[in-house]
Scaffold this motif. Structure first.
Motif, PDB file in Angstrom:
ATOM      1  N   HIS A  96      40.075  29.525  33.312  1.00 14.36           N
ATOM      2  CA  HIS A  96      40.056  29.704  34.765  1.00 14.36           C
ATOM      3  C   HIS A  96      38.973  28.843  35.403  1.00 14.36           C
ATOM      4  N   HIS A 115      35.923  34.118  41.308  1.00 14.76           N
ATOM      5  CA  HIS A 115      36.152  35.047  42.414  1.00 14.76           C
ATOM      6  C   HIS A 115      37.622  35.470  42.477  1.00 14.76           C
ATOM      7  N   CYS A 116      38.531  34.521  42.164  1.00 20.35           N
ATOM      8  CA  CYS A 116      39.961  34.827  42.244  1.00 20.35           C
ATOM      9  C   CYS A 116      40.431  35.625  41.031  1.00 20.35           C
ATOM     10  N   ASP A 117      40.004  35.218  39.857  1.00 22.20           N
ATOM     11  CA  ASP A 117      40.644  35.708  38.638  1.00 22.20           C
ATOM     12  C   ASP A 117      39.788  36.684  37.836  1.00 22.20           C
ATOM     13  N   ARG A 129      38.754  39.651  38.311  1.00 22.01           N
ATOM     14  CA  ARG A 129      39.154  41.061  38.233  1.00 22.01           C
ATOM     15  C   ARG A 129      40.186  41.345  37.143  1.00 22.01           C
ATOM     16  N   PHE A 130      40.863  40.306  36.655  1.00 19.17           N
ATOM     17  CA  PHE A 130      41.797  40.513  35.552  1.00 19.17           C
ATOM     18  C   PHE A 130      41.050  40.717  34.227  1.00 19.17           C
ATOM     19  N   TYR A 131      39.739  40.559  34.264  1.00 14.23           N
ATOM     20  CA  TYR A 131      38.938  40.676  33.048  1.00 14.23           C
ATOM     21  C   TYR A 131      37.967  41.850  33.119  1.00 14.23           C
ATOM     22  N   LEU A 151      38.102  28.727  48.936  1.00  8.92           N
ATOM     23  CA  LEU A 151      38.098  29.406  47.647  1.00  8.92           C
ATOM     24  C   LEU A 151      36.815  30.207  47.446  1.00  8.92           C
TER      25      LEU A 151
END
Lengths: 102, 307
Positions: free
Chosen positions: B131, B135-137, B139-141, B43
């Motif tokens: 969240h 690192h994973c999520d 970019r949605f913000y 991750l």
């Protein structure tokens, strides 16, 4: 069966599917997505009763937004064009199969 | 009934190093992994403190390499979840979602999961504004307002990562100073869109339309509360060891970590604990791989004296 790569253009296939649909929202750079991806491939191979699809969130921001995806991977189960189950984060194979069988 | 020399539970760096050392030494070993190689490491986007990679390496790739490095000597991976264990007999039993496995020794390498805040609606809002992997999520913000909860290394790294994407990043920490190492302090203090909220804990997660919309913060100094509106909440308050499946089979400390010293020996003969799941001072990939090798050394010693 192989996994169907879904874009805005062919999304209707999922909505009209008579089979239960599994969608994997993913990105190439995301570690947990890369963990789940081979599991989703296996389910597609082993379970022809399901239509298994992948949607790349970088290439399909509109579809991702339509499903309210703000975490990847997000797994969605659809039946008769409606969302039945939605789950954020990597899941073991047994848990994904359980989502489909609910 | 097949009896392995070693069953390894967990396919992170400690587990696959144990698998490498065991099979390279000619032992009959199987590794049980519930999902895919790498563990928490997979991750992590960029790993800069694992030696041998002068330009860094991404955690997922390193996990795959550790697996194939062990497979080179015949290590097998059984993809299944461990449901329970029985260490009461000389032959140890591990019950998985694929059936029962038997062995003379067991190496536990199950690692840890992100710790939750422990708030009622937290699970329902996970992936919907709450969240655990910036690192994973993150970019949605993009261009949105987020908060990071925590003050350790991973919280600081998350805040720094998010500050490059988001309009504003609040860092909510229950103390008045970061626990993170110095390397993070200066870039964080310099980032103009990062604001520290010292001495606060998250008391409540606010939601609207099924998504997190903010949180109620409580002062650790005077108990005052206030509402903070954010689009996303990134929780980075440490880890929780994955030991509940053991159900008392080996001794744990108060936080759920398996009690074992640098020999990796637990209180049960023939059972070893390696990597983040063990009581230790420094939880890193390098200390995890070291544990894997040490455990096989003592497992071999046990096998030689009990055969």
């Amino acid at each position: 069966m192989s996994v169907l790569k879904v874009t805005k253009e062919n999304f209707d296939v999922l909505k009209k599917s008579e089979k239960t649909v599994l969608i994997d929202f993913y990105a190439d750079w995301c570690g947990p997505c890369r963990m789940v991806s081979p599991i989703v491939d296996e389910i597609a191979e082993e379970c022809p009763q399901y239509l298994v699809a992948k949607i790349n969130v970088d290439e399909e921001p509109e579809l991702s937004a339509a499903f309210g995806v703000s975490s990847i991977p997000t797994l969605v189960v659809m039946q008769d064009g409606k969302i039945k189950e939605i789950s954020a984060g990597a899941r073991p194979k047994a848990a994904i199969l359980a989502m489909l069988q609910k | 009934m097949h009896i392995y020399d070693i069953i390894i539970i967990g396919g992170g760096p400690a587990g696959y190093t144990a698998a490498l050392y065991a099979t390279r030494a000619g032992l009959d070993a199987v590794l049980v992994e519930r999902m895919s190689p790498g563990g928490q490491m997979a991750l992590t986007g960029e790993i800069e403190n694992y030696p041998g990679f002068d330009e860094g390496v991404d955690g997922f790739t390193l996990g795959m390499k550790m697996q194939s490095g062990a497979e080179r000597f015949g290590a097998k991976t059984e993809y299944a979840e461990v449901l329970s264990v029985d260490f009461s007999e000389n032959i140890k039993k591990v019950t998985t979602t694929n059936g029962e496995l038997f062995s003379k020794t067991v190496i536990i390498a199950t690692g840890a999961d992100p710790r939750k805040l422990g708030i009622d609606n937290e699970e329902r809002l996970t992936g919907r504004g709450v969240h655990y992997c910036a690192h994973c999520d993150g970019r949605f913000y993009k261009d949105k307002i987020v908060a990071v909860v925590g003050g350790g290394n991973s919280a600081a790294a998350d805040a720094l990562f998010l500050s490059r994407l988001c309009k504003k990043v609040y860092v909510i920490h229950r103390r008045d100073t970061l626990r993170a190492t110095k390397i993070y302090h200066e870039p964080l203090m310099k980032a103009e869109n990062v604001e520290f909220l010292w001495n606060y804990t998250v008391q409540e997660i606010l939601a609207s339309d099924g998504r997190a919309s903010g949180s109620v913060l409580k002062s650790t100094v005077n108990g005052d509360t206030f509402e903070l509106k954010v689009d996303g909440l990134f929780v980075s308050i440490g880890r929780e060891p994955m030991t509940s499946f053991l159900n008392g089979a080996v001794e744990l400390d108060g936080n759920g970590y398996i009690i074992a010293d640098e020999t990796t020996k637990t209180n049960v003969a023939g059972i070893f604990a390696v990597g983040d799941v063990r009581t230790k001072a420094l939880r890193q990939i390098v200390t995890a791989v070291s544990d894997g090798a040490v455990a096989v050394h003592y497992a071999e010693e046990y096998l030689n004296s009990n055969n």
